[in-house]
Enzyme design. Structure first.
Site, PDB file in Angstrom:
ATOM      1  N   HIS A  54     -73.577 -13.188 -24.050  1.00  8.68           N
ATOM      2  CA  HIS A  54     -75.028 -13.342 -24.145  1.00  8.68           C
ATOM      3  C   HIS A  54     -75.564 -13.667 -22.760  1.00  8.68           C
ATOM      4  O   HIS A  54     -74.832 -14.146 -21.883  1.00  8.68           O
ATOM      5  CB  HIS A  54     -75.379 -14.470 -25.107  1.00  8.68           C
ATOM      6  CG  HIS A  54     -75.130 -14.138 -26.537  1.00  8.68           C
ATOM      7  ND1 HIS A  54     -75.726 -14.838 -27.568  1.00  8.68           N
ATOM      8  CD2 HIS A  54     -74.374 -13.192 -27.139  1.00  8.68           C
ATOM      9  CE1 HIS A  54     -75.337 -14.348 -28.727  1.00  8.68           C
ATOM     10  NE2 HIS A  54     -74.508 -13.349 -28.492  1.00  8.68           N
ATOM     11  N   GLU A  56     -77.380 -16.078 -21.631  1.00  7.99           N
ATOM     12  CA  GLU A  56     -77.218 -17.473 -21.212  1.00  7.99           C
ATOM     13  C   GLU A  56     -75.799 -17.748 -20.743  1.00  7.99           C
ATOM     14  O   GLU A  56     -75.592 -18.405 -19.712  1.00  7.99           O
ATOM     15  CB  GLU A  56     -77.545 -18.425 -22.369  1.00  7.99           C
ATOM     16  CG  GLU A  56     -78.950 -18.304 -22.912  1.00  7.99           C
ATOM     17  CD  GLU A  56     -79.073 -17.343 -24.085  1.00  7.99           C
ATOM     18  OE1 GLU A  56     -79.908 -17.617 -24.962  1.00  7.99           O
ATOM     19  OE2 GLU A  56     -78.360 -16.325 -24.134  1.00  7.99           O
ATOM     20  N   CYS A  84     -79.308 -18.910 -29.259  1.00  3.39           N
ATOM     21  CA  CYS A  84     -78.594 -19.038 -30.523  1.00  3.39           C
ATOM     22  C   CYS A  84     -77.724 -20.309 -30.486  1.00  3.39           C
ATOM     23  O   CYS A  84     -77.665 -21.002 -29.465  1.00  3.39           O
ATOM     24  CB  CYS A  84     -77.716 -17.807 -30.753  1.00  3.39           C
ATOM     25  SG  CYS A  84     -76.294 -17.697 -29.633  1.00  3.39           S
ATOM     26  N   CYS A  87     -75.025 -20.312 -27.697  1.00  5.13           N
ATOM     27  CA  CYS A  87     -75.590 -20.546 -26.372  1.00  5.13           C
ATOM     28  C   CYS A  87     -76.113 -21.974 -26.233  1.00  5.13           C
ATOM     29  O   CYS A  87     -75.979 -22.569 -25.164  1.00  5.13           O
ATOM     30  CB  CYS A  87     -76.679 -19.526 -26.084  1.00  5.13           C
ATOM     31  SG  CYS A  87     -75.989 -17.850 -25.911  1.00  5.13           S
TER      32      CYS A  87
END
Length: 152
Positions: A54, A56, A84, A87
């Site tokens: 992701h 992040e 999410c 993260c």
């Protein structure tokens, strides 16, 4: 809203646009410490065949390399979409001091929506959170991506 928040969220949007060009969900992130970008990332889950890729997490990995340390205390993470749960956990573990995000994620967001991850793990070191920075621009890019996916 500070001018620097806009400047760095624009940088996160550039990362999101790169993800869009690569056919990834267009989420981008930058990490800033001392007024300098120390990490950048965008979604690369499809490209890397890695569920943890992701925006992040990619930005955190790059910032750790830049600093030579996993402790990102004093840093701010700018990301175009509410993080999410995975993260949010990475943000907590890396000790990022501030989180700034653009679009809300009612389905998977773990800051204010599905769960409030920072509330579950209440510590004095939890990051300060600013929401809705360049929200329309962040939402527009995501909506455009998903509209194109539906056409395909």
């Amino acid at each position: 809203m500070e001018d620097l928040d806009l400047k760095f969220m624009e940088e996160a949007l550039l990362e999101a646009a790169e993800a869009f060009r690569e056919g990834e969900v267009p989420v981008g992130a930058v990490i800033v410490k001392g007024g300098k970008i120390i990490g950048r990332g965008h979604n690369q889950k499809e490209k890397k065949h890695d569920v943890s890729s992701h925006a992040e997490v990619e930005a955190i990995r790059n910032a750790e390399k830049e600093l030579g340390d996993w402790d990102l205390s004093g840093a701010t993470l700018y990301v175009t979409l509410e993080p999410c749960l995975m993260c949010a956990g990475a943000i907590i573990q890396s000790r990022i001091s501030r989180l700034v995000y653009g679009a809300e994620d009612a389905e998977r967001g773990a800051i204010v929506h599905t769960v409030q991850a920072f509330e579950l793990y209440k510590k004095d070191s939890d990051p300060l959170v600013s929401r809705g920075i360049l929200q329309k621009e962040c939402e527009t890019l995501l909506k455009r991506f998903f509209a194109e996916q539906r056409k395909a």
